[in-house]
Design a protein around this motif. Structure first.
Motif, mmCIF file in Angstrom:
data_model
loop_
_atom_site.group_PDB
_atom_site.id
_atom_site.type_symbol
_atom_site.label_atom_id
_atom_site.label_comp_id
_atom_site.label_asym_id
_atom_site.label_seq_id
_atom_site.Cartn_x
_atom_site.Cartn_y
_atom_site.Cartn_z
ATOM 1 N N LYS A 1 0.835 -1.199 0.000
ATOM 2 C CA LYS A 1 0.000 0.000 0.000
ATOM 3 C C LYS A 1 0.870 1.250 0.000
ATOM 4 C CE LYS A 1 -3.735 -2.377 2.459
ATOM 5 N NZ LYS A 1 -4.581 -2.422 3.679
ATOM 6 N N PHE A 2 0.488 2.207 -0.837
ATOM 7 C CA PHE A 2 1.251 3.442 -0.964
ATOM 8 C C PHE A 2 0.358 4.643 -0.675
ATOM 9 C CE2 PHE A 2 3.473 0.556 -3.989
ATOM 10 C CZ PHE A 2 4.710 0.534 -3.357
ATOM 11 N N GLN A 3 1.009 5.731 -0.281
ATOM 12 C CA GLN A 3 0.323 6.986 -0.024
ATOM 13 C C GLN A 3 0.872 8.048 -0.964
ATOM 14 O OE1 GLN A 3 -2.105 6.910 2.229
ATOM 15 N NE2 GLN A 3 -1.612 4.839 2.933
ATOM 16 N N LYS A 4 0.225 9.201 -0.979
ATOM 17 C CA LYS A 4 0.767 10.345 -1.713
ATOM 18 C C LYS A 4 2.134 10.712 -1.140
ATOM 19 C CE LYS A 4 -3.380 12.894 -3.173
ATOM 20 N NZ LYS A 4 -4.116 14.166 -3.020
ATOM 21 N N GLY A 5 2.950 11.381 -1.938
ATOM 22 C CA GLY A 5 4.210 11.884 -1.417
ATOM 23 C C GLY A 5 5.278 10.812 -1.352
ATOM 24 N N VAL A 6 6.009 10.794 -0.237
ATOM 25 C CA VAL A 6 7.189 9.946 -0.091
ATOM 26 C C VAL A 6 6.828 8.650 0.622
ATOM 27 C CG1 VAL A 6 9.528 9.794 0.828
ATOM 28 C CG2 VAL A 6 8.662 11.984 -0.002
ATOM 29 N N ASN A 7 7.213 7.524 0.037
ATOM 30 C CA ASN A 7 6.968 6.201 0.609
ATOM 31 C C ASN A 7 8.298 5.466 0.774
ATOM 32 O OD1 ASN A 7 3.738 5.530 0.257
ATOM 33 N ND2 ASN A 7 4.499 6.956 -1.287
ATOM 34 N N THR A 8 8.374 4.636 1.802
ATOM 35 C CA THR A 8 9.618 3.940 2.110
ATOM 36 C C THR A 8 9.389 2.436 2.139
ATOM 37 O OG1 THR A 8 10.255 5.811 3.510
ATOM 38 C CG2 THR A 8 11.561 3.815 3.703
ATOM 39 N N ILE A 9 10.276 1.707 1.476
ATOM 40 C CA ILE A 9 10.274 0.243 1.494
ATOM 41 C C ILE A 9 11.522 -0.200 2.243
ATOM 42 C CG2 ILE A 9 10.279 -1.868 0.124
ATOM 43 C CD1 ILE A 9 7.825 -0.300 -0.447
ATOM 44 N N GLN B 1 22.285 11.555 4.253
ATOM 45 C CA GLN B 1 21.137 10.674 4.045
ATOM 46 C C GLN B 1 19.857 11.327 4.552
ATOM 47 O OE1 GLN B 1 21.704 6.760 5.723
ATOM 48 N NE2 GLN B 1 23.808 6.635 5.000
ATOM 49 N N LYS B 2 19.892 11.828 5.788
ATOM 50 C CA LYS B 2 18.694 12.427 6.371
ATOM 51 C C LYS B 2 18.303 13.697 5.627
ATOM 52 C CE LYS B 2 18.311 12.426 10.872
ATOM 53 N NZ LYS B 2 18.609 12.586 12.316
ATOM 54 N N THR B 3 19.303 14.514 5.285
ATOM 55 C CA THR B 3 19.017 15.745 4.546
ATOM 56 C C THR B 3 18.420 15.425 3.186
ATOM 57 O OG1 THR B 3 20.866 16.845 5.650
ATOM 58 C CG2 THR B 3 20.018 17.875 3.648
ATOM 59 N N ILE C 1 17.415 7.001 7.281
ATOM 60 C CA ILE C 1 16.333 7.354 6.366
ATOM 61 C C ILE C 1 15.001 6.891 6.933
ATOM 62 C CG2 ILE C 1 15.347 6.811 4.111
ATOM 63 C CD1 ILE C 1 18.085 7.016 2.908
ATOM 64 N N SER C 2 14.984 5.674 7.504
ATOM 65 C CA SER C 2 13.721 5.180 8.066
ATOM 66 C C SER C 2 13.277 6.031 9.244
ATOM 67 C CB SER C 2 13.862 3.715 8.499
ATOM 68 O OG SER C 2 14.803 3.572 9.538
ATOM 69 N N GLU C 3 14.246 6.613 9.965
ATOM 70 C CA GLU C 3 13.898 7.499 11.076
ATOM 71 C C GLU C 3 13.122 8.709 10.577
ATOM 72 O OE1 GLU C 3 16.158 10.684 14.041
ATOM 73 O OE2 GLU C 3 17.303 9.405 12.698
ATOM 74 N N ALA C 4 13.532 9.212 9.408
ATOM 75 C CA ALA C 4 12.885 10.404 8.861
ATOM 76 C C ALA C 4 11.620 10.078 8.076
ATOM 77 C CB ALA C 4 13.873 11.147 7.957
ATOM 78 N N GLY D 1 1.028 8.770 15.853
ATOM 79 C CA GLY D 1 1.883 9.898 16.221
ATOM 80 C C GLY D 1 2.915 9.511 17.258
ATOM 81 N N ASN D 2 2.506 8.727 18.247
ATOM 82 C CA ASN D 2 3.443 8.286 19.280
ATOM 83 C C ASN D 2 4.543 7.418 18.684
ATOM 84 O OD1 ASN D 2 1.995 9.600 21.278
ATOM 85 N ND2 ASN D 2 0.789 7.801 21.830
ATOM 86 N N ILE D 3 4.152 6.496 17.810
ATOM 87 C CA ILE D 3 5.142 5.630 17.161
ATOM 88 C C ILE D 3 6.096 6.462 16.311
ATOM 89 C CG2 ILE D 3 5.443 3.858 15.392
ATOM 90 C CD1 ILE D 3 4.537 2.675 17.995
ATOM 91 N N GLN D 4 5.558 7.426 15.581
ATOM 92 C CA GLN D 4 6.381 8.265 14.712
ATOM 93 C C GLN D 4 7.444 9.008 15.510
ATOM 94 O OE1 GLN D 4 6.028 8.611 11.182
ATOM 95 N NE2 GLN D 4 8.032 9.519 11.494
ATOM 96 N N ARG D 5 7.070 9.555 16.633
ATOM 97 C CA ARG D 5 8.026 10.300 17.462
ATOM 98 C C ARG D 5 9.032 9.376 18.128
ATOM 99 N NH1 ARG D 5 3.242 13.234 18.036
ATOM 100 N NH2 ARG D 5 2.498 11.907 19.736
ATOM 101 N N TYR D 6 8.623 8.134 18.345
ATOM 102 C CA TYR D 6 9.485 7.188 19.048
ATOM 103 C C TYR D 6 10.611 6.657 18.165
ATOM 104 C CZ TYR D 6 10.949 2.842 21.287
ATOM 105 O OH TYR D 6 11.693 1.845 21.837
ATOM 106 N N LEU D 7 10.338 6.480 16.881
ATOM 107 C CA LEU D 7 11.269 5.782 16.003
ATOM 108 C C LEU D 7 12.417 6.675 15.565
ATOM 109 C CD1 LEU D 7 8.815 3.716 13.787
ATOM 110 C CD2 LEU D 7 10.258 2.886 15.629
ATOM 111 N N ASP D 8 13.425 6.812 16.437
ATOM 112 C CA ASP D 8 14.637 7.509 16.030
ATOM 113 C C ASP D 8 15.561 6.522 15.335
ATOM 114 O OD1 ASP D 8 15.850 5.974 17.990
ATOM 115 O OD2 ASP D 8 16.020 7.609 19.429
#
Length: 711
Positions: free
Chosen positions: A20-28, A363-365, A386-389, A420-427
């Protein structure tokens, strides 16, 4: 318009998968061999002009190996697009091609590649009697690749990844039941030959970089040459005329050089002397071949870059690997930008592992900035940076289950607050759990530092070798992270390691207790109550979830480490914690007392004295192959890493044999005998129970025996 779904059926290492994909940037993301490259290749077969011809050259190697016998089966690659533009020209295009109509307009489109037996074979399959396996086997032996066809369809309504749907469309090979409908409408209509989505969209694929210098030397893959060719065709002839004259004048000047003329005459005389006038060429010239055509001239241009020094520019081969990769990636992005300005109605940028040799900050930039308007971007990556971002809602995780590759979406079924909590957690450190084969969750520095050391010292195998990521959630709370591991989300094993904090001192109030003892009892009681609540909450969290398990120290890690039989290891570092001789003597006596109230209190006092994290670092040097791993940690490890392969078990036993031999060479005879049993186990001649019993007989005192007995 963007890709909302990709379905793969029987394609390479995918049996049935939905991405499943979303608009914008997707990561595999996914481990090596999990199918990232094959997934991108599937998309390219439908959308990339450079690869579409390969859609007509599929062969038996493209069938999923898990099928066994591929003959008769179909390969299906299906793309679904949503948010189709309401522009009249675009609506007209899709209306007659692949668009699915809602109301008066196309809002969704499907575009499918179907590799299937031709109608003659499908007819023969449909005529087979139900259950006639012999007839089916005979027919399949007659089928070859020449009996297959590739068709593109649109306006499909089927969920191809549903096994029941596949059986209804293609047939049930086990029951030998095949549909009479040879061209089921659910797969969509055949797309007209004049229709091609690839001609109407912008699509750029940036492959993983293996050898950048070779890419620049190859005229077909050189991104600079691609850009220059595009520009050379746009040059005004009148503007280029002065350059053409200069090139012609330069060619004439070179040809008129005295040395060039002398060589031409010498060649002419020598060939005449050798072959005679009759057989010699009638004319012979030496001419400059410098082209006066823009396209040919542009091919002579090379890129020079000043990487470290502004006053020196070197060729691509002189750059660092990271610098060369960054330049290549930049040129491909520029190629995409040039394509994007052509006003296509949809733009897709597919990037395979952009992080190769590139510094983590870049990479992050890069990921943060590679975000173009009206463009869907799909990355694959091994980089935790990259997965962090990445947006967790836009992540697909590829995992291997034997020979089958599966796809997980970690945010499925979660509410916005949980996401949102998961997103902030995944550094960058914690996002490691997205890449792992399995996960151990802990909440203390001691566990984070010492569990990997314990595993390596006792088993001879690291957590990395087992594919296990150990993540310290600290004060985040297990439930906030463990919800990722679920049938709907990440289908990988996750074991939680925590403490019951059961009191090991008498909590009965006594009027004679001093203030300090009263406070200690109060703290211990509160911790014990909290531990009970934690156990109850985790039991509820794990209930009915086969991917989650919780494992508890009766007290705390440090106390249970002592109780497991490791007092000597802690005694050996007392001098690193205390400097006062009297305190050292008392501490050692407490640790070996056998009284949990004394030893438990002492080890926690030592940890608090220097800090739990630093105490774990000090204790780490005392961990040897002879320590005991507390049972709850062993259970957690083998709940996370399951099933345990025979090869892993053999490696562990082999390591323990070497430990025993190094400790006592007099045991060589037992070592040799046990090694014979181990090799028989490796070859499948005996089973695990046999080799486990023999290990207990040969080395009854080895630490591994109590662990093997639980497996």
């Amino acid at each position: 318009m963007h890709i909302s779904r990709l379905q793969l059926v029987n394609y390479r290492n995918f049996s049935r998968a939905t991405v499943k994909f979303q608009k914008g940037v997707n990561t595999i993301i996914g481990e090596n061999g999990s199918g990232k490259t094959n997934l991108f290749r599937a998309i390219r077969l439908l959308l990339d002009d450079n690869l579409m011809r390969m859609a007509y050259r599929l062969d038996e190697r493209d069938f999923h190996r898990g099928l066994g016998e591929w003959r008769g089966h179909w390969i299906i690659i299906s793309l679904e697009f949503t948010d189709v533009s309401q522009d009249e020209a675009i609506q007209s295009l899709f209306l007659h091609g692949v668009g699915n109509i809602a109301g008066a307009a196309v809002d969704r489109a499907t575009y499918n590649l179907v590799f299937r037996p031709n109608v003659s074979i499908r007819q023969k399959l449909s005529e087979l009697a139900a259950g006639d396996e012999t007839a089916l086997a005979a027919l399949r032996q007659e089928i070859s690749l020449a009996d297959y066809e590739t068709v593109f369809t649109g306006k499909s309504s089927a969920d191809f990844a549903d096994p029941a749907v596949y059986r209804s469309l293609v047939g049930d090979f086990e029951a030998v039941m095949f549909p009479n409908e040879l061209t089921p409408p659910e797969i969509g209509g055949i797309v007209p030959g004049m229709f091609s989505i690839s001609n109407e969209i912008g699509f750029t694929f940036i492959q993983a970089l293996r050898d950048v210098v070779a890419e620049f030397q190859n005229n077909r893959t050189n991104p600079l040459l691609t850009l220059l060719k595009g520009k050379s065709g746009e040059i005004d002839e009148a503007a280029f005329a002065p350059i053409t004259k200069l090139v012609l004048d330069l060619n004439s000047s070179i040809e008129e050089l005295d040395d060039v003329s002398a060589i031409r005459h010498d060649i002419r005389d020598t060939i005449t002397d050798a072959a005679g006038e009759t057989y010699s060429p009638k004319s012979l010239s030496i001419r400059s071949d410098l082209s006066d055509e823009p396209d040919r001239l542009f091919q002579s241009l090379k890129l020079f870059v000043g990487e470290a020094e502004a006053d020196y520019e070197g060729g691509i081969h002189e750059l660092s690997l990271g610098g060369a990769n960054l330049i290549y990636l930049t040129l491909k992005l520029l190629e995409f930008k040039y394509q994007k300005v052509k006003q296509t109605f949809a733009n897709f940028l597919i990037v395979e592992e952009p992080e190769a040799h590139i510094h983590t900050h870049i990479q992050k930039t890069l990921f943060d900035r590679m975000n173009y308007d009206e463009t869907q971007i799909i990355y694959s990556t091994h980089s935790t940076h990259i997965s962090e971002a990445s947006n967790v809602e836009n992540i697909n995780i590829l995992g291997r289950n034997g020979s089958v590759c599966e796809v997980y979406q970690p945010s499925t079924g979660l509410d916005p607050n949980e996401i949102g909590n998961i997103q902030r957690y995944l550094d960058a450190v914690r996002s490691n759990l997205l890449f792992a084969k399995s996960v151990l969750l802990v909440e203390g520095d001691a566990e984070e530092i010492l569990i990997p050391i314990l595993i390596k010292q006792v088993f001879g195998i690291s957590l990395d070798e087992l594919g296990v990521s150990l993540i310290n959630i600290r004060s985040t709370g297990f439930s906030n992270v463990a919800i990722l591991f679920h049938d709907q989300r990440i289908r990988k094993n996750c074991a939680i390691i925590t403490d019951l904090d059961k009191a090991f001192i008498d909590l009965t109030p006594d009027p004679l207790d001093g203030d300090d003892l009263k406070k200690s009892k109060k703290r211990a009681f509160a911790s014990q109550k909290a531990g009970q609540g934690r156990a109850s909450a985790l039991a509820s969290l794990c209930q009915g979830n086969n991917w989650l398990s919780a494992h508890f120290a009766d007290h705390t890690f440090e106390v249970d480490f002592i109780l497991a039989g490791n007092s000597a290891a802690v005694v050996s570092i007392v001098g690193d914690v205390y400097s006062d001789p009297a305190t050292i003597t008392l501490a050692k006596a407490d640790l070996v007392s056998g009284d949990i109230a004394r030893s438990g209190t002492r080890v926690l006092t030592m940890a608090r004295h220097v800090g739990k994290g630093w105490f774990a670092i000090i204790l780490g040097k005392a961990i040897t192959p002879e320590v005991y791993i507390p049972g709850y940690i062993v259970k957690a490890l083998f709940n996370a890493h399951r099933p345990i392969s025979d090869e892993i078990l053999a490696c562990i036993i082999d390591y323990r044999l070497k430990v025993q031999l190094e400790a006592n060479d007099a045991l060589r005879a037992q070592f040799e005998t046990m090694h014979i049993y181990l090799e028989r186990f490796r070859t499948g001649d005996i089973d695990f129970a046999d080799v486990r019993d023999e290990m207990l007989t040969a080395f009854p005192g080895d630490r591994i025996n109590t662990i093997l007995a639980t497996l």
